[in-house]
Design a protein around this motif. Structure first.
Motif, PDB file in Angstrom:
ATOM      1  N   UNK A  21       0.846  -1.203   0.000  1.00  0.00           N
ATOM      2  CA  UNK A  21       0.000   0.000   0.000  1.00  0.00           C
ATOM      3  C   UNK A  21       0.871   1.238   0.000  1.00  0.00           C
ATOM      4  N   UNK A  22       1.036   1.843  -1.165  1.00  0.00           N
ATOM      5  CA  UNK A  22       1.897   3.026  -1.293  1.00  0.00           C
ATOM      6  C   UNK A  22       1.399   4.164  -0.404  1.00  0.00           C
ATOM      7  N   UNK A  23       0.099   4.430  -0.420  1.00  0.00           N
ATOM      8  CA  UNK A  23      -0.446   5.533   0.377  1.00  0.00           C
ATOM      9  C   UNK A  23      -0.217   5.303   1.865  1.00  0.00           C
ATOM     10  N   UNK A  27       2.002   7.739   4.256  1.00  0.00           N
ATOM     11  CA  UNK A  27       1.383   8.352   5.437  1.00  0.00           C
ATOM     12  C   UNK A  27       2.162   8.015   6.710  1.00  0.00           C
ATOM     13  N   UNK A  28       2.532   6.754   6.874  1.00  0.00           N
ATOM     14  CA  UNK A  28       3.290   6.359   8.054  1.00  0.00           C
ATOM     15  C   UNK A  28       4.653   7.040   8.069  1.00  0.00           C
ATOM     16  N   UNK A  29       5.269   7.162   6.880  1.00  0.00           N
ATOM     17  CA  UNK A  29       6.563   7.839   6.805  1.00  0.00           C
ATOM     18  C   UNK A  29       6.469   9.280   7.249  1.00  0.00           C
ATOM     19  N   UNK A  30       5.445   9.989   6.828  1.00  0.00           N
ATOM     20  CA  UNK A  30       5.257  11.391   7.227  1.00  0.00           C
ATOM     21  C   UNK A  30       5.022  11.480   8.735  1.00  0.00           C
ATOM     22  N   UNK A  35       7.039  13.170  13.999  1.00  0.00           N
ATOM     23  CA  UNK A  35       7.336  12.874  15.404  1.00  0.00           C
ATOM     24  C   UNK A  35       8.791  13.146  15.751  1.00  0.00           C
ATOM     25  N   UNK A  36       9.685  13.012  14.765  1.00  0.00           N
ATOM     26  CA  UNK A  36      11.111  13.186  15.059  1.00  0.00           C
ATOM     27  C   UNK A  36      11.612  14.598  14.726  1.00  0.00           C
ATOM     28  N   UNK A  37      11.060  15.206  13.695  1.00  0.00           N
ATOM     29  CA  UNK A  37      11.599  16.518  13.289  1.00  0.00           C
ATOM     30  C   UNK A  37      10.541  17.559  13.043  1.00  0.00           C
ATOM     31  N   UNK A  38       9.401  17.454  13.738  1.00  0.00           N
ATOM     32  CA  UNK A  38       8.302  18.395  13.520  1.00  0.00           C
ATOM     33  C   UNK A  38       8.662  19.825  13.847  1.00  0.00           C
ATOM     34  N   UNK A  39       9.634  20.016  14.744  1.00  0.00           N
ATOM     35  CA  UNK A  39      10.016  21.390  15.093  1.00  0.00           C
ATOM     36  C   UNK A  39      10.823  22.069  14.013  1.00  0.00           C
ATOM     37  N   UNK A  40      11.420  21.306  13.113  1.00  0.00           N
ATOM     38  CA  UNK A  40      12.281  21.866  12.078  1.00  0.00           C
ATOM     39  C   UNK A  40      11.666  21.747  10.681  1.00  0.00           C
ATOM     40  N   UNK A  41      10.808  20.777  10.516  1.00  0.00           N
ATOM     41  CA  UNK A  41      10.302  20.487   9.170  1.00  0.00           C
ATOM     42  C   UNK A  41       8.787  20.373   9.263  1.00  0.00           C
ATOM     43  N   UNK A  54      10.890  10.278   0.233  1.00  0.00           N
ATOM     44  CA  UNK A  54      10.024   9.336   0.932  1.00  0.00           C
ATOM     45  C   UNK A  54       9.176   8.539  -0.052  1.00  0.00           C
ATOM     46  N   UNK A  55       8.657   9.197  -1.079  1.00  0.00           N
ATOM     47  CA  UNK A  55       7.823   8.511  -2.059  1.00  0.00           C
ATOM     48  C   UNK A  55       8.632   7.499  -2.865  1.00  0.00           C
ATOM     49  N   UNK A  56       9.880   7.856  -3.198  1.00  0.00           N
ATOM     50  CA  UNK A  56      10.732   6.911  -3.922  1.00  0.00           C
ATOM     51  C   UNK A  56      11.002   5.652  -3.073  1.00  0.00           C
ATOM     52  N   UNK A  57      11.281   5.878  -1.779  1.00  0.00           N
ATOM     53  CA  UNK A  57      11.520   4.738  -0.900  1.00  0.00           C
ATOM     54  C   UNK A  57      10.258   3.889  -0.734  1.00  0.00           C
ATOM     55  N   UNK A  58       9.110   4.535  -0.596  1.00  0.00           N
ATOM     56  CA  UNK A  58       7.844   3.810  -0.457  1.00  0.00           C
ATOM     57  C   UNK A  58       7.572   2.975  -1.697  1.00  0.00           C
ATOM     58  N   UNK A  59       7.870   3.540  -2.850  1.00  0.00           N
ATOM     59  CA  UNK A  59       7.661   2.800  -4.098  1.00  0.00           C
ATOM     60  C   UNK A  59       8.555   1.556  -4.145  1.00  0.00           C
ATOM     61  N   UNK A  60       9.825   1.729  -3.727  1.00  0.00           N
ATOM     62  CA  UNK A  60      10.752   0.589  -3.734  1.00  0.00           C
ATOM     63  C   UNK A  60      10.282  -0.495  -2.765  1.00  0.00           C
ATOM     64  N   UNK A  61       9.723  -0.097  -1.616  1.00  0.00           N
ATOM     65  CA  UNK A  61       9.226  -1.079  -0.642  1.00  0.00           C
ATOM     66  C   UNK A  61       8.034  -1.840  -1.214  1.00  0.00           C
ATOM     67  N   UNK A  62       7.158  -1.145  -1.947  1.00  0.00           N
ATOM     68  CA  UNK A  62       6.025  -1.853  -2.562  1.00  0.00           C
ATOM     69  C   UNK A  62       6.511  -2.869  -3.588  1.00  0.00           C
ATOM     70  N   UNK A  63       7.599  -2.545  -4.281  1.00  0.00           N
ATOM     71  CA  UNK A  63       8.176  -3.508  -5.226  1.00  0.00           C
ATOM     72  C   UNK A  63       8.692  -4.734  -4.478  1.00  0.00           C
TER      73      UNK A  63
END
Length: 899
Positions: A21-23, A27-30, A35-41, A54-63
């Protein structure tokens, strides 16, 4: 009391499919980023480069998830020429059947022989009388003259079998007896090849017949063929009186509703599968009922009614009031010549053409035989064939980024400045970390077939692969072995990969699939060995899995003694299934029946009170010997065990690397010291690195074989280490089944001195009883070896033996003997036991009946005199100054094993 209504099970489908599930992955990645860098990003929109990554990595994981979801057959299939699925895992016909165990199993086994219509295995009763005054036995109580009734005991031998056979041979066949004798020989041979532990075969008899007459008048339909109806009635009644067991194909058994494991339950047959429920119903009939005969006749097509019917015993006219005929025990009913079958159509008699009816009868029987033959053609399920899809193939995610990033194959435009090019290079280097992680995951997926294989000889359990299609790759990393994935794995996982521990975990998983475990063995081994423990346990697990078909299916099997050559009686793996399982579960390297007293190890007295040791290889060459002398045998043997442990704990890989780099005199490699003689020849010593090199005990042992160059010494060193790991063994076991030591029961006047002695006290109230034969074994082990002289390992072994033995078998365990040459031969119980046991087996094997008198008497004599040797210990004063002690005796606890 509360009860558990629902059984606890593990869901077979544990996949959440979130990896597809790419979406969801985005979503989990965001969420993790927030949670880790919300104060900066805070900008998580699609235009943000971080989100693009993040999307490129998610796509590779779905593969990766998509490939992991391929059919198991595809995942296990490698390229053409690689190991097939059937070599990686046990097939149904290998792992599901077992050797004959129950009476039904034996019946299946014998029904698979041509010429056996049906058969039954029943107990054979033999009564033995006991003289409770002097502890002797006999088949004939008259051999005990003047014995008082209260001193006479008796018991029946258990475990003896008789086979009754219904031979499928025509009565008028001129060679009937020769054919029956040949079939009996096949049955006897097959029985002994599948003989249960502590059981034996006494007789094979043709089942006796009890004639039964049936007189019946049958009303037929007008269109019925009276010749065919007569043939079918005769065939059906014959099947009722003496049931014929059918063979089925795998497809037919599955269609009957059986599961695959139920289909393969019992021994594997040549002619197909037998329905166990049908076989159980095809027992020896105890009674013939008139109502059953009526039902059988009425089920025949063309029969309208049974007009008149009566049954009898063929001894005279039938009584019409007889509804039941009892059949004598161990006999089968047979339709006799006095039987009469008449037919009518509309009250008019119909005459049967006997010749044509007989032809139809034979055709119907031939059809049944053809069905059985067809069953043998479809016995085994087909092994699924998959397609090799190269699931490990990987390409960098960098080539999927938009061209504006400048990290793909096209790169940056020629007008890009140095700063822009530097940023692109930094991003490529940053993404290479993720590329390598993903490439490793894909490589692991590709090698799953090897990790989970029962026949895998993997030396490593972590895998990776080179990422080779990144533009400008050589500008990013140095010393990257793009053409050697093994070296790359070693570099990337160095310090992380404990391949032995990880392989042990994988093997534990495979063992758990068969409900097996080595936890107790692993625990007790840590008490005896150091860092080499994990490797020893690993080899034991691998060997156990490779032999698991034998170890599981033959666990209740006795050895085959019947008409065997000497090569199958001594120096042979023809031993009981329990011996094989105990050996593999305890790490015994060699379970062959052999002379255990003839050892590779020799501890000798160099002079009075001065001991040394040496070890020879299979060709009797001394490959390791003690450096120092010792004041006692125990100190010498302890030093030997320590030297062997130091040697096998030395890393072969480090030795190979050191010699490849070049070695010098006195160089230390783990526990090995390279030595060079005055003439320039090489040899090696085993050292104790915990001691200073000035300590006289620093050098533990040496191999005093000199080599002109280092390469030859390296080969000898590695060969010696492997010999110590895999070949050096003094361990083994003998299992003696007492039922095989019984005198021939056909000789009732056999003298009492041919029987095993009994304890007269057992005639009275005793849990042991007076029967020394039935379901009893003596297990003899060498009590002088390194592990077997350790009381903790003995306790483990005794518990293991009792766990692996069938619950109805009682074992006497003896730890005996010495190595050959350590004591006078006449005082060495192990040597005497081996000599007489071998002599007894050779004499027994060709005999029928099975009792070599003198050899059995001599063997019983040594068997009843065996006594266990125990580890020595020292009871010292607790108030004395503390000093190093070994094998201390602790009051309130015992060092004695179980007798």
């Amino acid at each position: 009391m509360p009860t558990l209504k629902n059984s606890i099970t593990i869901n077979r489908d544990v996949s959440t499919e979130n990896d597809l599930d790419f979406d969801y992955l985005r979503r989990i990645g965001i969420q993790h980023i927030a949670s880790m860098g919300g104060g900066l990003w805070t900008d998580y929109n699609e235009h943000d480069p971080g989100i693009t990554i993040l999307e490129m990595l998610s796509y590779a994981i779905t593969d990766l998830g998509n490939r992991a979801s391929l059919s198991i057959a595809d995942l296990l299939t490698g390229p053409e020429g690689s190991t097939s699925i059937s070599k990686q895992f046990y097939t149904a016909e290998q792992i599901l059947p077992n050797r004959a165990l129950t009476a039904l199993d034996y019946r299946k086994l014998f029904l698979d022989i041509e010429g056996v219509r049906n058969c039954w295995i029943i107990p054979y009763d033999v009564k033995v009388y006991a003289n409770c005054k002097d502890g002797s036995l006999a088949y004939n109580p008259e051999l005990f003259p003047n014995i008082l009734p209260e001193d006479l005991g008796e018991f029946n031998l258990k475990g003896l079998n008789r086979i009754l056979v219904d031979f499928d041979v025509e009565d008028d066949d001129p060679q009937r007896q020769q054919k029956i004798d040949a079939i009996k020989l096949l049955i006897k041979t097959k029985y002994h090849a599948n003989r249960n532990l502590c059981e034996d075969l006494v007789k094979i008899d043709e089942v006796e017949e009890q004639p039964v007459s049936i007189c019946v008048q049958v009303g037929l339909e007008n269109e019925a063929d009276e010749d065919e109806v007569n043939a079918r009635i005769l065939l059906a009644i014959e099947g009722y009186l003496s049931p014929r067991v059918r063979f089925y194909s795998l497809k037919q058994m599955l269609e009957k509703g059986y599961r695959m494991d139920e289909v393969f339950e019992g021994p594997l047959l040549d002619h197909g599968f037998i329905d166990t429920a049908e076989l159980r119903e095809a027992g020896l009939r105890k009674e013939v009922r008139l109502s059953d005969i009526i039902n059988i006749i009425m089920d025949i097509p063309g029969v309208k009614q049974v007009m008149e019917i009566s049954i009898g015993n063929c001894s005279g006219s039938n009584n019409p009031d007889t509804w039941l005929i009892c059949i004598d025990p161990n006999k089968r009913p047979r339709l006799c010549d006095q039987s009469v079958f008449n037919y009518k159509k509309e009250q008019l008699p119909v005459r049967v053409n006997e010749k044509r009816s007989e032809e139809i009868y034979q055709e119907l029987k031939a059809e049944e035989d053809a069905t059985d033959d067809q069953a043998a053609l479809n016995r085994f399920p087909e092994i699924p064939s998959g397609e090799s899809l190269d699931t490990g193939w990987y390409t960098t995610i960098q080539n999927d980024f938009p061209d504006t990033y400048g990290i793909g194959q096209e790169g940056l435009v020629s007008s890009a400045d140095t700063v822009r090019r530097s940023k692109a290079k930094q991003l490529k280097a940053y993404l290479l970390f993720f590329d390598q992680i993903l490439a490793s995951y894909f490589s692991h997926l590709e090698n799953a077939k090897k990790l989970l294989s029962i026949n895998s000889d993997l030396s490593n359990t972590y895998f990776t692969q080179a990422v080779s299609d990144i533009s400008g790759f050589t500008d990013l990393v140095n010393n990257y072995p793009q053409n050697d994935n093994t070296l790359l794995s070693e570099q990337l996982f160095e310090g992380l990969a404990d391949d032995v521990a990880r392989r042990n975990e994988l093997l534990d998983h495979l063992l758990a699939r068969f409900a097996e475990n080595f936890s107790k063995y692993a625990f007790v081994m840590k008490e005896l060995y150091g860092s080499f423990t994990s490797e020893m346990i690993l080899k034991s697990k691998e060997l156990f899995l490779k032999e698991y078909v034998t170890l599981s299916s033959e666990r209740g099997l006795g050895f085959n003694y019947y008409h065997q050559p000497v090569s199958e009686l001594w120096d042979t793996g023809n031993v009981s299934g329990v011996e094989k399982r105990v050996a593999r579960l305890s790490g015994i390297k060699n379970y062959f029946r052999r002379n255990l007293s003839e050892s590779f190890i020799e501890v000798y007295e160099q002079s009075p009170g001065v001991f040394k040791w040496r070890i020879r290889n299979a060709s009797a060459t001394v490959i390791l010997s003690a450096e120092n002398t010792y004041t006692s045998y125990k100190k010498a043997i302890n030093n030997l065990y320590f030297a062997v442990l130091q040697l096998i704990e030395s890393s072969e890989e480090k030795i190979e690397d050191a010699f490849q780099a070049g070695v010098v005199a006195n160089q230390i490699i783990d526990n090995i010291q390279v030595k060079v003689s005055g003439s320039g020849n090489f040899y090696f010593a085993v050292i104790d690195p915990e001691l200073p090199d000035t300590d006289p005990n620093y050098t533990v042992a040496k191999q005093l074989i000199y080599f002109p160059d280092a390469a030859q010494m390296e080969a000898s060193l590695l060969e010696t280490i492997r010999f110590m790991k895999y070949d050096l063994t003094e361990e083994g076991m003998f299992m003696v089944e007492h039922i095989l030591l019984r005198p021939d029961s056909n000789e009732p006047d056999t003298p009492t001195y041919y029987f095993m002695p009994i304890c007269a006290d057992d005639c009275k109230e005793s849990c042991c009883g007076i029967d020394p034969y039935s379901f009893r074994v003596s297990i003899v082990l060498p009590g002088y070896t390194q592990r077997f002289s350790d009381i903790h390992f003995r306790n483990f072994m005794e518990e293991l033996i009792r766990e692996e033995l069938p619950s109805h078998i009682l074992a006497k365990i003896c730890w005996i003997g010495s190595r050959k040459g350590e004591v006078p031969d006449d005082d060495n119980q192990m040597m005497e036991f081996e000599r007489l046991y071998k002599q007894y087996l050779i004499a027994k094997s060709p005999m029928d009946p099975f009792f070599p008198e003198d050899e059995t008497r001599d063997f019983i004599s040594i068997l009843t005199k065996l006594h266990t040797i125990f580890p020595t210990g020292k009871l010292h004063n607790c108030d004395a100054e503390e000093e190093e002690q070994t094998d201390d005796i602790i009051l309130g606890r015992t060092k004695l094993g179980t007798l």
